[in-house]
Write a protein that holds these residues in place. Structure first.
Motif, PDB file in Angstrom:
ATOM      1  N   ASP A   1     -24.132  -1.936 -49.001  1.00  0.00           N
ATOM      2  CA  ASP A   1     -23.714  -1.501 -47.660  1.00  0.00           C
ATOM      3  C   ASP A   1     -22.326  -2.053 -47.357  1.00  0.00           C
ATOM      4  O   ASP A   1     -22.135  -2.820 -46.404  1.00  0.00           O
ATOM      5  CB  ASP A   1     -24.720  -1.971 -46.592  1.00  0.00           C
ATOM      6  CG  ASP A   1     -26.128  -1.492 -46.873  1.00  0.00           C
ATOM      7  OD1 ASP A   1     -26.306  -0.285 -47.091  1.00  0.00           O
ATOM      8  OD2 ASP A   1     -27.045  -2.342 -46.882  1.00  0.00           O
ATOM      9  N   PRO A   2     -21.326  -1.682 -48.155  1.00  0.00           N
ATOM     10  CA  PRO A   2     -20.021  -2.367 -48.097  1.00  0.00           C
ATOM     11  C   PRO A   2     -19.411  -2.375 -46.706  1.00  0.00           C
ATOM     12  O   PRO A   2     -19.286  -1.333 -46.063  1.00  0.00           O
ATOM     13  CB  PRO A   2     -19.151  -1.550 -49.070  1.00  0.00           C
ATOM     14  CG  PRO A   2     -19.864  -0.242 -49.231  1.00  0.00           C
ATOM     15  CD  PRO A   2     -21.315  -0.537 -49.063  1.00  0.00           C
ATOM     16  N   PRO A   3     -19.057  -3.569 -46.219  1.00  0.00           N
ATOM     17  CA  PRO A   3     -18.402  -3.648 -44.922  1.00  0.00           C
ATOM     18  C   PRO A   3     -16.963  -3.161 -44.982  1.00  0.00           C
ATOM     19  O   PRO A   3     -16.332  -3.166 -46.042  1.00  0.00           O
ATOM     20  CB  PRO A   3     -18.449  -5.145 -44.575  1.00  0.00           C
ATOM     21  CG  PRO A   3     -18.833  -5.854 -45.806  1.00  0.00           C
ATOM     22  CD  PRO A   3     -19.333  -4.873 -46.799  1.00  0.00           C
TER      23      PRO A   3
ATOM     24  N   SER B   1     -18.899   8.956 -48.356  1.00  0.00           N
ATOM     25  CA  SER B   1     -18.808   7.505 -48.506  1.00  0.00           C
ATOM     26  C   SER B   1     -19.328   6.879 -47.228  1.00  0.00           C
ATOM     27  O   SER B   1     -18.935   7.277 -46.127  1.00  0.00           O
ATOM     28  CB  SER B   1     -17.361   7.069 -48.754  1.00  0.00           C
ATOM     29  OG  SER B   1     -17.275   5.667 -48.890  1.00  0.00           O
ATOM     30  N   VAL B   2     -20.221   5.894 -47.372  1.00  0.00           N
ATOM     31  CA  VAL B   2     -20.821   5.236 -46.210  1.00  0.00           C
ATOM     32  C   VAL B   2     -20.491   3.756 -46.261  1.00  0.00           C
ATOM     33  O   VAL B   2     -20.717   3.091 -47.276  1.00  0.00           O
ATOM     34  CB  VAL B   2     -22.352   5.437 -46.179  1.00  0.00           C
ATOM     35  CG1 VAL B   2     -22.957   4.728 -44.969  1.00  0.00           C
ATOM     36  CG2 VAL B   2     -22.696   6.919 -46.138  1.00  0.00           C
TER      37      VAL B   2
ATOM     38  N   THR C   1     -23.672  -1.222 -37.945  1.00  0.00           N
ATOM     39  CA  THR C   1     -23.432   0.206 -37.774  1.00  0.00           C
ATOM     40  C   THR C   1     -22.880   0.823 -39.054  1.00  0.00           C
ATOM     41  O   THR C   1     -21.888   0.334 -39.611  1.00  0.00           O
ATOM     42  CB  THR C   1     -22.441   0.453 -36.626  1.00  0.00           C
ATOM     43  OG1 THR C   1     -22.971  -0.127 -35.429  1.00  0.00           O
ATOM     44  CG2 THR C   1     -22.221   1.942 -36.415  1.00  0.00           C
ATOM     45  N   LYS C   2     -23.517   1.904 -39.497  1.00  0.00           N
ATOM     46  CA  LYS C   2     -23.028   2.597 -40.683  1.00  0.00           C
ATOM     47  C   LYS C   2     -22.185   3.787 -40.266  1.00  0.00           C
ATOM     48  O   LYS C   2     -22.578   4.580 -39.411  1.00  0.00           O
ATOM     49  CB  LYS C   2     -24.205   3.064 -41.545  1.00  0.00           C
ATOM     50  CG  LYS C   2     -24.926   1.918 -42.249  1.00  0.00           C
ATOM     51  CD  LYS C   2     -25.720   2.421 -43.429  1.00  0.00           C
ATOM     52  CE  LYS C   2     -26.279   1.263 -44.227  1.00  0.00           C
ATOM     53  NZ  LYS C   2     -26.921   1.706 -45.477  1.00  0.00           N
ATOM     54  N   MET C   3     -21.027   3.915 -40.888  1.00  0.00           N
ATOM     55  CA  MET C   3     -20.128   5.026 -40.616  1.00  0.00           C
ATOM     56  C   MET C   3     -19.903   5.791 -41.916  1.00  0.00           C
ATOM     57  O   MET C   3     -19.737   5.197 -42.986  1.00  0.00           O
ATOM     58  CB  MET C   3     -18.792   4.530 -40.076  1.00  0.00           C
ATOM     59  CG  MET C   3     -18.885   3.845 -38.730  1.00  0.00           C
ATOM     60  SD  MET C   3     -19.440   4.945 -37.396  1.00  0.00           S
ATOM     61  CE  MET C   3     -17.993   5.993 -37.244  1.00  0.00           C
ATOM     62  N   GLY C   4     -19.886   7.103 -41.806  1.00  0.00           N
ATOM     63  CA  GLY C   4     -19.706   7.931 -42.983  1.00  0.00           C
ATOM     64  C   GLY C   4     -18.401   8.694 -42.952  1.00  0.00           C
ATOM     65  O   GLY C   4     -17.911   9.093 -41.889  1.00  0.00           O
ATOM     66  N   VAL C   5     -17.827   8.873 -44.126  1.00  0.00           N
ATOM     67  CA  VAL C   5     -16.694   9.787 -44.319  1.00  0.00           C
ATOM     68  C   VAL C   5     -17.213  10.902 -45.221  1.00  0.00           C
ATOM     69  O   VAL C   5     -17.690  10.644 -46.324  1.00  0.00           O
ATOM     70  CB  VAL C   5     -15.498   9.083 -44.978  1.00  0.00           C
ATOM     71  CG1 VAL C   5     -14.352  10.063 -45.191  1.00  0.00           C
ATOM     72  CG2 VAL C   5     -15.047   7.888 -44.142  1.00  0.00           C
ATOM     73  N   ASN C   6     -17.153  12.116 -44.755  1.00  0.00           N
ATOM     74  CA  ASN C   6     -17.692  13.263 -45.494  1.00  0.00           C
ATOM     75  C   ASN C   6     -16.639  14.364 -45.483  1.00  0.00           C
ATOM     76  O   ASN C   6     -16.409  15.005 -44.459  1.00  0.00           O
ATOM     77  CB  ASN C   6     -18.992  13.749 -44.842  1.00  0.00           C
ATOM     78  CG  ASN C   6     -19.661  14.883 -45.613  1.00  0.00           C
ATOM     79  OD1 ASN C   6     -19.022  15.588 -46.382  1.00  0.00           O
ATOM     80  ND2 ASN C   6     -20.953  15.077 -45.388  1.00  0.00           N
TER      81      ASN C   6
END
Length: 379
Positions: free
Chosen positions: A73-75, A152-153, A160-165
């Motif tokens: 879960d890379p910060p 990429s998450v 909080t997890k944020m995604g780039v799609n």
């Protein structure tokens, strides 16, 4: 039929020992470049899984910088640290070798170095515009499918997890080398394998972008994974089973990259963000209750999946088989086994409801009460 798009990586290379031939496999992409930035984690490096790749690249007189500080879960801070090192090195090509976290980090590094966008401007769907540096992805686990997804998450703040799609995150080359996965512990093999099966199941039932190509890949991937997961877990040196797992995970990854996942993943994310439970295990835990909840809307699709695997053609048939596999391979099936109590569930449900980009794909609308009930069902 409504119009739809299907995208995937342009070059997939599958071969046992492929990482020992990496400079040859990637020769057309490398071209005249000389500086390779390799992204991995400390565990993968300690196991020697990057050694053959590095030796191949250095034998071709390429300069390799290894970034091995990726964590699960890379910060955001780790991503920015890697970006700084890659810029200082003058990276020309990025290689991600490891699990989903390493590959997700590598994608963002390639994008950050190739474009003038800030990371914060990339969050969400289709907000990252590119260009990026050339990108090669090599999975060391059979599960995430990250090597063939444009996703990429990362973790922002505490949980909080944020995604780039976005399409620029598709790699130029995905390399599958089953020999990299032979030493995986049984628990990791099991959790990542079930994660891949969840990708296939949710891709097949995705509400908005399900299409005939993604359906075919989901079915093929699920069957390949179902036939191999127990062999891979119980006979760790079965290289054919390991290769089948990698192939199945890739097929499922191609499916959900185009027909996105739903509530299983949405409810799994807080388990990783808050309690740092591995992503594959989180998905495995939440699969049965979410499928049972979804049955009202997705029973025919779940019946098709069950029938495809030779099971009783019903949601119950599919759920019972997934529960049986989890039991056979010996992974946790209750949240309480992982230190989660009843008092934690409201927070988990509230955070899950914030993952709207995934919940919209679920075949049945998920409510806060339903999310809470799903967690309670596996407490």
């Amino acid at each position: 039929m409504a119009a739809y798009d299907f995208r995937t990586v342009p070059h997939i290379h599958v071969g046992r020992g492929a990482t020992a031939q990496l400079s040859r496999v990637c020769a057309s992409l490398i071209g005249n470049a000389r500086r390779i930035f390799l992204v991995t984690d400390a565990g993968v490096r300690k196991l020697g899984l990057i050694d053959a790749a590095v030796e191949s690249l250095e034998a071709a007189e390429l300069d390799v910088h290894i970034f091995d500080q990726v964590v699960a879960d890379p910060p955001k801070d780790v991503v920015l640290m890697a970006e700084d090192q890659a810029r200082a090195f003058g990276a020309e090509i990025v290689i991600g070798l490891g699990g989903g976290s390493s590959m997700d980090t590598a994608k963002l590094i390639a994008l950050l170095l190739g474009s003038d966008q800030a990371l914060e401007d990339m969050y969400g769907v289709n907000n990252a515009t590119g260009p990026r540096l050339p990108l090669v992805l090599i999975p060391s686990t059979a599960g995430t499918g990250s090597e063939v997804t444009p996703i990429s998450v990362i973790t922002i703040g505490e949980s909080t997890k944020m995604g780039v799609n976005a399409p620029p995150l598709y790699a130029d080359i995905a390399v599958l080398d089953a020999e990299l996965t032979l030493g995986l512990p049984r628990a990791v093999t099991a959790a990542t394998g079930i994660d891949a099966m969840v990708h296939a199941i949710e891709g097949y039932t995705s509400r908005i972008e399900k299409n005939p190509i993604s359906d075919s890949l989901a079915l093929a991937g699920l069957r390949k994974l179902h036939g191999a997961i127990e062999r891979a877990c119980l006979v760790g040196d079965d290289v054919q089973a390991r290769e089948d797992m990698l192939t199945g995970a890739l097929l499922a990854g191609q499916a959900f990259a185009n027909a996105p996942v739903g509530a299983v993943h949405a409810l799994a994310y807080p388990l990783g963000g808050v309690f740092h439970i591995p992503h594959g295990l989180s998905n495995s835990l939440m699969l049965p209750p979410v499928l049972r909840y979804n049955a009202e809307a997705a029973e025919p699709l779940y019946a098709e999946l069950a029938s495809h695997l030779g099971l009783h053609a019903s949601t119950d048939g599919l759920v019972e088989e997934m529960e049986r596999i989890a039991d056979v391979v010996g992974i946790e099936t209750r949240l309480s086994q992982l230190g989660i109590s009843h008092n934690d569930l409201p927070r988990l449900a509230e955070e899950a409801m914030d993952v709207k980009r995934l919940l919209v794909n679920n075949p049945r609308d998920m409510t806060l009460d339903a999310a809470l009930a799903c967690y309670e069902a596996v407490l």
